[in-house]
Each structure stands twice: as C-alpha cells, then as structure tokens.
Write an enzyme that holds these catalytic residues in place. Sequence first.
Site, PDB file in Angstrom:
ATOM      1  N   LYS A  53       0.831  -1.206   0.000  1.00 60.64           N
ATOM      2  CA  LYS A  53       0.000   0.000   0.000  1.00 60.64           C
ATOM      3  C   LYS A  53       0.865   1.255   0.000  1.00 60.64           C
ATOM      4  O   LYS A  53       0.560   2.236  -0.685  1.00 60.64           O
ATOM      5  CB  LYS A  53      -0.945  -0.036   1.206  1.00 60.64           C
ATOM      6  N   GLN A  97      -4.197  -1.549   9.778  1.00 66.94           N
ATOM      7  CA  GLN A  97      -4.059  -2.845   9.116  1.00 66.94           C
ATOM      8  C   GLN A  97      -4.658  -3.966   9.959  1.00 66.94           C
ATOM      9  O   GLN A  97      -4.389  -4.078  11.152  1.00 66.94           O
ATOM     10  CB  GLN A  97      -2.576  -3.137   8.840  1.00 66.94           C
ATOM     11  N   ASP A 119     -10.914   2.634   4.541  1.00 62.75           N
ATOM     12  CA  ASP A 119     -11.257   1.213   4.432  1.00 62.75           C
ATOM     13  C   ASP A 119     -12.770   1.012   4.389  1.00 62.75           C
ATOM     14  O   ASP A 119     -13.250  -0.086   4.115  1.00 62.75           O
ATOM     15  CB  ASP A 119     -10.674   0.427   5.609  1.00 62.75           C
TER      16      ASP A 119
END
Length: 286
Positions: A53, A97, A119
């Site tokens: 990412k 994460q 997200d």
Amino acid sequence: MTAQPIDGTALATKIYKKLGDEVKTLLQVGVQPCLATVLVGDDPASRHYVHKKQEACKLLRIEVLDFQLNSNISQDELVSVIEELNGNEKVNSILVQLPLPNHIDETVLHSISPDKDVDGLHPLNLGLLLQGKERFVPCTPKGIIRLVKSTGILIESKHVVVLGRSNIVGKPTAILFLRENATVTICHSKTPNLALFTTQADILVVAIGKPRFVGGSMVKERAVVVDVGITKSGGKFVGDINFESVSKVARLITPVPGGVGPMTVAMLMENTVLAAQMQFKNKDGS
C-alpha cells in the site's frame, strides 16, 4: 475449456493512471494527499500488505505517515493514536491494518473519523453503503465489482453466490451486487450442502480463508469465479479455490496472486484520493 483469467494487475494499472492525474490536480491547488498507516505488531503478512500500500502511495505521490506499534499496545493506547490522527489536518486518510492482535477488539476502527475511514469499515460508512448513499466503499468488495464489470459481463439478473459473511468482504460484497440488480445468496460455515448453492452461481465469490476449498465440481459451467483468498502453501500463494480444476469449468476466473489483491490496493488509493478531494471541498466551501 480453460477459463480466461481476469487480470487485476492490468486493471489496477489503468486506475493508477487516472488517479495520478487527480493527485496532480490536487497538488496544483496546494492539497497533498496523506495516508497514515497503522500496523500493530510484526506479522510478516501484514507488513507485506502495508508495504504494498505504501508503494502504491509513492507511485501516486501520496504522502505516507507510517506508524508501527508494539504488539502489546493496549486498546486504549491504540485509540489514542487514532484520535491524534483524526485531529491532524495534514492526514486525509487513516488505515489500521487488519488483523489486529487478539487482545484488541476491531471496534477500535469505530474511533477512526468517518471522513478519514478509507477502508470504509466505520459503522456510519457501512450504513451509508446499505442506504445507497456511500462515501467510502470497503476496498476489496469495491475491487470485486470493478473486476467483474471490466469483463463486460452484465451483472443484472445474474445469480451471485458469496461464500463468506465477514463485515470486511462478504456482507459488503453482497450489498454491492444487490445494487447491480443481481439475485444474491450468502453462504457460510453453517450452510449445509454448499455445492447445492455454488453450482447455481453465475458469479461465485469465494472469501472463506480455506486454501483450495472450492473445486471444479462445486462450480457451474461457464461461471465467473472471483477468488478472494490468499494463503502461502508449499512456497507459493494459493487462493480459496483449486485453480486447476475450477479453470476447466469456469468461463472467467481471478488468479492468485494478480487478481483481487492488486484491485484492493487500487481501491484504497482511490478512496484516499477521494478523501483528500472531499476534505478540500469542505474546507474550500465549494
């Protein structure tokens, strides 16, 4: 018959080209997109995903603030880090994460500002998605829809079967397919006789985290098969489907790696750019 692969890497490359132009426009008006990545612990797979990412951010000239936290950090301490990032005007987007250590509940994600939740997992953003008023769509489901649409397959009126009911993939994926006017069935660990459902699927999405679980006998002839799983086995990465046997039945199939994975990262980048655009618009008052 051998199924044609759906190339997620190639599609992601096209998306990056468009996003690069959008970032350039933001930079010209003095807006520097910035993603804060928060990694708790030292899990090798999680470190790999965060690195991927961050590489994509570098490619697009998106600034990254990298937070690597000790695995024994408390839930309250992690929330404090997130709240500090919420208040940092330089940070447009926050990524925590997953998975988190067992002693930390994933409800910590609720402490991320909905405006920075790239997200798409904050309850407010999931609720807006359910209402069809979304801002940030969870990255993997968003990537799945884009992958299927890229093939030219008409989703409307198709029977979609989703294996998996997680809040991260299964449920949002089902919602997105419903919005495309598909008929959707969700199966899970308590569903008896899975093959009864999977063999009816025009589009089959497999997200259960069990390597090579779905074989060719569980797939409808000429179906579109999307493999979300990724596990390292025998020195290589494999998905939740048995690629060799399913390829002999399906019409289109996503490879592992190179299918859903690159699109998940691309959708994160798209959400990050969107967050910067939204925050600039709100600040500018236009």
